[in-house]
Design a protein around this motif. Sequence first.
Motif, short mmCIF file in Angstrom:
data_model
loop_
_atom_site.label_atom_id
_atom_site.label_comp_id
_atom_site.label_asym_id
_atom_site.label_seq_id
_atom_site.Cartn_x
_atom_site.Cartn_y
_atom_site.Cartn_z
N ARG A 1 -19.41 -32.04 -32.98
CA ARG A 1 -18.72 -32.97 -32.48
C ARG A 1 -19.34 -33.22 -31.19
O ARG A 1 -19.25 -34.86 -30.96
N LEU A 2 -19.90 -32.43 -30.39
CA LEU A 2 -20.63 -32.95 -29.30
C LEU A 2 -21.62 -33.71 -29.53
O LEU A 2 -21.92 -34.84 -29.05
N VAL A 3 -22.52 -33.40 -30.49
CA VAL A 3 -23.83 -34.38 -30.76
C VAL A 3 -23.27 -35.53 -31.64
O VAL A 3 -24.04 -36.77 -31.36
N LYS A 4 -22.34 -35.54 -32.29
CA LYS A 4 -21.91 -36.70 -32.93
C LYS A 4 -21.48 -37.72 -31.90
O LYS A 4 -21.66 -38.92 -32.40
N ALA A 5 -20.86 -37.27 -30.78
CA ALA A 5 -20.09 -38.31 -30.04
C ALA A 5 -21.55 -38.84 -29.11
O ALA A 5 -21.29 -40.05 -28.60
N CYS A 6 -22.88 -38.49 -29.15
CA CYS A 6 -23.80 -38.81 -28.36
C CYS A 6 -24.95 -39.58 -29.26
O CYS A 6 -26.15 -39.79 -28.54
N THR A 7 -24.71 -39.76 -30.46
CA THR A 7 -25.87 -40.11 -31.36
C THR A 7 -25.25 -41.20 -32.11
O THR A 7 -24.30 -41.50 -32.38
N PRO A 8 -26.26 -42.19 -32.31
CA PRO A 8 -27.74 -42.43 -32.02
C PRO A 8 -27.85 -42.55 -30.26
O PRO A 8 -27.00 -43.30 -29.85
N GLY A 9 -28.77 -41.94 -29.82
CA GLY A 9 -28.95 -42.17 -28.52
C GLY A 9 -30.11 -41.38 -27.83
O GLY A 9 -30.89 -40.80 -28.68
N SER A 10 -30.21 -41.53 -26.43
CA SER A 10 -31.47 -40.92 -25.91
C SER A 10 -31.34 -39.40 -25.41
O SER A 10 -31.61 -39.29 -24.36
N TYR A 11 -30.88 -38.64 -26.38
CA TYR A 11 -30.89 -37.28 -26.22
C TYR A 11 -31.85 -36.50 -27.33
O TYR A 11 -32.06 -36.85 -28.53
N THR A 12 -32.49 -35.30 -26.78
CA THR A 12 -32.92 -34.42 -27.66
C THR A 12 -32.23 -33.13 -27.84
O THR A 12 -31.94 -32.55 -26.53
N PHE A 13 -31.73 -32.43 -28.74
CA PHE A 13 -30.91 -31.33 -28.80
C PHE A 13 -31.81 -30.18 -29.60
O PHE A 13 -32.30 -30.37 -30.45
N ILE A 14 -31.71 -29.06 -28.73
CA ILE A 14 -32.65 -27.87 -29.02
C ILE A 14 -31.38 -26.85 -29.95
O ILE A 14 -30.30 -26.43 -29.18
N LEU A 15 -31.84 -26.76 -31.17
CA LEU A 15 -30.71 -25.92 -32.08
C LEU A 15 -31.54 -25.07 -33.10
O LEU A 15 -32.78 -25.21 -33.04
N PRO A 16 -30.83 -24.00 -33.53
CA PRO A 16 -31.56 -23.09 -34.45
C PRO A 16 -32.10 -23.59 -35.47
O PRO A 16 -31.22 -24.64 -36.16
N ALA A 17 -33.40 -23.36 -35.89
CA ALA A 17 -33.90 -24.17 -37.24
C ALA A 17 -33.61 -23.21 -38.22
O ALA A 17 -33.48 -22.14 -38.37
N THR A 18 -33.58 -24.00 -39.37
CA THR A 18 -33.25 -23.56 -40.75
C THR A 18 -34.69 -23.37 -41.61
O THR A 18 -35.66 -23.61 -40.78
N SER A 19 -34.62 -22.66 -42.65
CA SER A 19 -35.66 -22.38 -43.28
C SER A 19 -36.74 -23.62 -43.68
O SER A 19 -37.79 -23.35 -44.04
N GLU A 20 -36.13 -24.85 -43.54
CA GLU A 20 -36.70 -26.01 -43.68
C GLU A 20 -37.94 -26.47 -43.02
O GLU A 20 -38.76 -27.14 -43.21
N GLY B 1 -31.55 -44.49 -31.33
CA GLY B 1 -31.09 -45.92 -31.38
C GLY B 1 -31.90 -46.93 -31.52
O GLY B 1 -31.31 -48.26 -31.78
N HIS B 2 -33.35 -46.73 -31.64
CA HIS B 2 -34.25 -47.92 -31.61
C HIS B 2 -34.57 -48.41 -33.00
O HIS B 2 -34.77 -47.57 -33.98
N VAL B 3 -34.25 -49.71 -33.24
CA VAL B 3 -34.43 -50.12 -34.61
C VAL B 3 -35.75 -49.91 -35.45
O VAL B 3 -35.58 -49.40 -36.52
N ALA B 4 -36.62 -49.96 -34.69
CA ALA B 4 -37.95 -49.69 -35.35
C ALA B 4 -38.17 -48.21 -35.61
O ALA B 4 -38.65 -47.77 -36.75
#
Length: 206
Positions: free
Chosen positions: A87-106, A125-128
């Motif tokens: 919910r936190l991330v959804k409210a702030c994207t797209p936008g000028s944020y980088t979020f550090i989160l636990p990585a999956t096996s991918e 949020g940049h079109v290109a």
Amino acid sequence: MARYFEVHPDNPQTRTIRQIVDLVRGGGLIAYPTDSCFALGCQIGNRDGLDRIRRIRHLDERHHFTLVCHDFAQLGQFVRISNSVFRLVKACTPGSYTFILPATSEVPRRLMHPKKRTVGVRIPGHVAAQALVAELGEPLMSSTLLLPGQEEPMTRAGDIRQRLDHDLDAIVDAGECGTEPTTVVDLSQPEPVILRRGAGDPAPFE
């Protein structure tokens, strides 16, 4: 010498975007604009591209690389995210944020923080930038284009061409872009930790 692509800032030309993405799929390293300055980008599995970014920026193994994603469906393949964090991330994207989160096996281990097993993710949020990751069909493995000894990241395609013409395979010029790096928020812990204050408003995480 790097190839120089001019892309329309509001309606990126499909043919040009495909040419850039073909270059990325062929192992190329590009400089491309985002809503928070320029970034260096290559395919996730491109070990040589990763090493080239490290050399250009003088980075050590503890640096958090960022997976620049097209949307939440793509982001969810590469990081583990709880409902509250979603919910936190959804409210702030797209936008000028980088979020550090636990990585999956991918996520290849060489892209993760060596001890925390975390990775940075963002949806710009940049079109290109959006057009590039949509055509690629997977995130761009990226890092802010901030050169050693510089306090501010690079924001003009012409300056990048002058400085890094022989270090890159392509430079994407879509006119003006953001002039500040992203706000970086570590969401891998019970409480959010702001690691860098930048273009994104940090208030939702304080």
